[in-house]
Scaffold this motif. Structure first.
Motif, mmCIF file in Angstrom:
data_model
loop_
_atom_site.group_PDB
_atom_site.id
_atom_site.type_symbol
_atom_site.label_atom_id
_atom_site.label_comp_id
_atom_site.label_asym_id
_atom_site.label_seq_id
_atom_site.Cartn_x
_atom_site.Cartn_y
_atom_site.Cartn_z
ATOM 1 N N ASN A 116 0.819 -1.226 0.000
ATOM 2 C CA ASN A 116 0.000 0.000 0.000
ATOM 3 C C ASN A 116 0.849 1.270 0.000
ATOM 4 O O ASN A 116 0.651 2.171 0.814
ATOM 5 C CB ASN A 116 -0.962 0.009 1.191
ATOM 6 C CG ASN A 116 -1.914 -1.154 1.166
ATOM 7 O OD1 ASN A 116 -2.530 -1.429 0.145
ATOM 8 N ND2 ASN A 116 -2.016 -1.861 2.277
ATOM 9 N N VAL A 117 1.765 1.346 -0.939
ATOM 10 C CA VAL A 117 2.705 2.461 -1.006
ATOM 11 C C VAL A 117 2.062 3.660 -1.710
ATOM 12 O O VAL A 117 1.547 3.535 -2.818
ATOM 13 C CB VAL A 117 3.991 2.052 -1.758
ATOM 14 C CG1 VAL A 117 4.964 3.222 -1.830
ATOM 15 C CG2 VAL A 117 4.640 0.846 -1.109
ATOM 16 N N ILE A 118 2.132 4.810 -1.047
ATOM 17 C CA ILE A 118 1.669 6.058 -1.641
ATOM 18 C C ILE A 118 2.764 7.103 -1.435
ATOM 19 O O ILE A 118 3.181 7.364 -0.314
ATOM 20 C CB ILE A 118 0.346 6.547 -1.021
ATOM 21 C CG1 ILE A 118 -0.747 5.514 -1.247
ATOM 22 C CG2 ILE A 118 -0.044 7.908 -1.598
ATOM 23 C CD1 ILE A 118 -2.051 5.827 -0.548
ATOM 24 N N TYR A 119 3.222 7.669 -2.547
ATOM 25 C CA TYR A 119 4.243 8.713 -2.532
ATOM 26 C C TYR A 119 3.570 10.037 -2.838
ATOM 27 O O TYR A 119 2.775 10.155 -3.767
ATOM 28 C CB TYR A 119 5.315 8.411 -3.583
ATOM 29 C CG TYR A 119 6.209 9.592 -3.872
ATOM 30 C CD1 TYR A 119 7.330 9.835 -3.095
ATOM 31 C CD2 TYR A 119 5.921 10.478 -4.910
ATOM 32 C CE1 TYR A 119 8.152 10.935 -3.348
ATOM 33 C CE2 TYR A 119 6.732 11.573 -5.167
ATOM 34 C CZ TYR A 119 7.841 11.790 -4.384
ATOM 35 O OH TYR A 119 8.643 12.877 -4.621
ATOM 36 N N ASP A 120 3.892 11.064 -2.070
ATOM 37 C CA ASP A 120 3.380 12.412 -2.301
ATOM 38 C C ASP A 120 4.578 13.360 -2.306
ATOM 39 O O ASP A 120 5.271 13.494 -1.297
ATOM 40 C CB ASP A 120 2.402 12.793 -1.188
ATOM 41 C CG ASP A 120 1.748 14.146 -1.412
ATOM 42 O OD1 ASP A 120 1.777 14.645 -2.553
ATOM 43 O OD2 ASP A 120 1.217 14.704 -0.447
ATOM 44 N N GLY A 121 4.825 13.956 -3.457
ATOM 45 C CA GLY A 121 5.979 14.845 -3.578
ATOM 46 C C GLY A 121 5.617 16.112 -4.317
ATOM 47 O O GLY A 121 4.473 16.317 -4.717
ATOM 48 N N ILE A 122 6.601 16.947 -4.551
ATOM 49 C CA ILE A 122 6.337 18.247 -5.170
ATOM 50 C C ILE A 122 5.848 18.129 -6.609
ATOM 51 O O ILE A 122 5.209 19.026 -7.119
ATOM 52 C CB ILE A 122 7.572 19.167 -5.092
ATOM 53 C CG1 ILE A 122 8.784 18.527 -5.766
ATOM 54 C CG2 ILE A 122 7.887 19.537 -3.664
ATOM 55 C CD1 ILE A 122 9.967 19.464 -5.899
ATOM 56 N N TYR A 123 6.147 17.024 -7.270
ATOM 57 C CA TYR A 123 5.743 16.868 -8.670
ATOM 58 C C TYR A 123 4.471 16.046 -8.843
ATOM 59 O O TYR A 123 3.970 15.920 -9.942
ATOM 60 C CB TYR A 123 6.883 16.262 -9.487
ATOM 61 C CG TYR A 123 8.098 17.155 -9.480
ATOM 62 C CD1 TYR A 123 8.084 18.374 -10.147
ATOM 63 C CD2 TYR A 123 9.242 16.799 -8.787
ATOM 64 C CE1 TYR A 123 9.180 19.225 -10.125
ATOM 65 C CE2 TYR A 123 10.353 17.637 -8.772
ATOM 66 C CZ TYR A 123 10.313 18.846 -9.433
ATOM 67 O OH TYR A 123 11.395 19.673 -9.411
ATOM 68 N N GLY A 124 3.963 15.442 -7.761
ATOM 69 C CA GLY A 124 2.743 14.683 -7.867
ATOM 70 C C GLY A 124 2.682 13.515 -6.901
ATOM 71 O O GLY A 124 3.434 13.454 -5.929
ATOM 72 N N ASN A 125 1.765 12.587 -7.215
ATOM 73 C CA ASN A 125 1.533 11.420 -6.367
ATOM 74 C C ASN A 125 1.786 10.143 -7.152
ATOM 75 O O ASN A 125 1.549 10.099 -8.361
ATOM 76 C CB ASN A 125 0.101 11.404 -5.846
ATOM 77 C CG ASN A 125 -0.217 12.621 -5.004
ATOM 78 O OD1 ASN A 125 0.654 13.152 -4.331
ATOM 79 N ND2 ASN A 125 -1.461 13.061 -5.052
ATOM 80 N N ILE A 126 2.211 9.107 -6.434
ATOM 81 C CA ILE A 126 2.454 7.800 -7.047
ATOM 82 C C ILE A 126 1.865 6.736 -6.145
ATOM 83 O O ILE A 126 2.068 6.767 -4.918
ATOM 84 C CB ILE A 126 3.962 7.533 -7.239
ATOM 85 C CG1 ILE A 126 4.583 8.571 -8.169
ATOM 86 C CG2 ILE A 126 4.203 6.120 -7.765
ATOM 87 C CD1 ILE A 126 6.095 8.501 -8.265
ATOM 88 N N LYS A 127 1.133 5.801 -6.751
ATOM 89 C CA LYS A 127 0.669 4.604 -6.042
ATOM 90 C C LYS A 127 1.347 3.414 -6.695
ATOM 91 O O LYS A 127 1.278 3.241 -7.912
ATOM 92 C CB LYS A 127 -0.850 4.465 -6.139
ATOM 93 C CG LYS A 127 -1.602 5.492 -5.335
ATOM 94 C CD LYS A 127 -3.092 5.251 -5.404
ATOM 95 C CE LYS A 127 -3.837 6.319 -4.646
ATOM 96 N NZ LYS A 127 -5.293 6.130 -4.707
ATOM 97 N N THR A 128 2.026 2.608 -5.877
ATOM 98 C CA THR A 128 2.763 1.463 -6.383
ATOM 99 C C THR A 128 2.796 0.373 -5.325
ATOM 100 O O THR A 128 2.473 0.627 -4.159
ATOM 101 C CB THR A 128 4.195 1.873 -6.802
ATOM 102 O OG1 THR A 128 4.865 0.764 -7.375
ATOM 103 C CG2 THR A 128 4.998 2.396 -5.621
#
Length: 162
Positions: A116-128
């Protein structure tokens, strides 16, 4: 009473505010602290079960520290292999990742973030399903568990140039 003695032994085995620090070289270190810990010993190693955990990893190539928090962790006192789990949060300036599990493997110099990985950064979001970071090369791999599944990327609207 025998059962009361067992409960007292278990209570005495709990350590509050336990901290371990490891300096790999002049510029690289890892520290981990927990609100409560329980140490299990065998002939070779100590395994530390930790609750309410905060890990700090500093490597030479990065300007800032990586901060990892979780509800639980298992720390190997011999080789520093650490598994963080339950409500894992990874903070690095302008980068925030949540997951259910993170494995720090100092022998391989990797951090693997999964479940359930969710990345939130300055360029957007990633679910992987997985993020794997090589701490020597700074190479980052994003991948799914099933070959036909796709990593989801959503660009941030605040960085769009008109």
């Amino acid at each position: 009473n025998y059962l009361d003695n067992i409960d007292n032994i278990k209570k005495n085995n709990v350590i509050t505010n336990l901290e371990y620090s490891v300096k790999f070289n002049e510029n690289n270190y890892f520290s981990i602290i927990s609100e409560q810990s329980k140490i299990s010993k065998n002939d070779v190693i100590d395994i530390v079960e930790m609750e309410k955990v905060r890990g700090t990893y500093k490597i030479e190539k990065l300007k800032n520290m990586i901060i990892i928090t979780s509800d639980m962790a298992i720390y190997n006192n011999l080789d520093y292999f650490t598994t963080f789990y339950k409500n894992v949060q990874i903070n690095y300036p302008e980068h925030f990742i949540t997951s259910d599990k993170l494995i720090f493997d100092p022998k391989k110099n990797t951090i693997k973030i999964s479940e359930n990985v969710i990345y939130d950064g300055i360029y957007g979001n990633i679910k992987t399903d997985n993020i794997e970071i090589n701490l020597v090369t700074n190479k980052i791999d994003l991948y799914m568990n099933k070959p036909n599944d796709k990593v989801e990327i959503t660009k941030s609207q605040k960085n769009v140039i008109y």
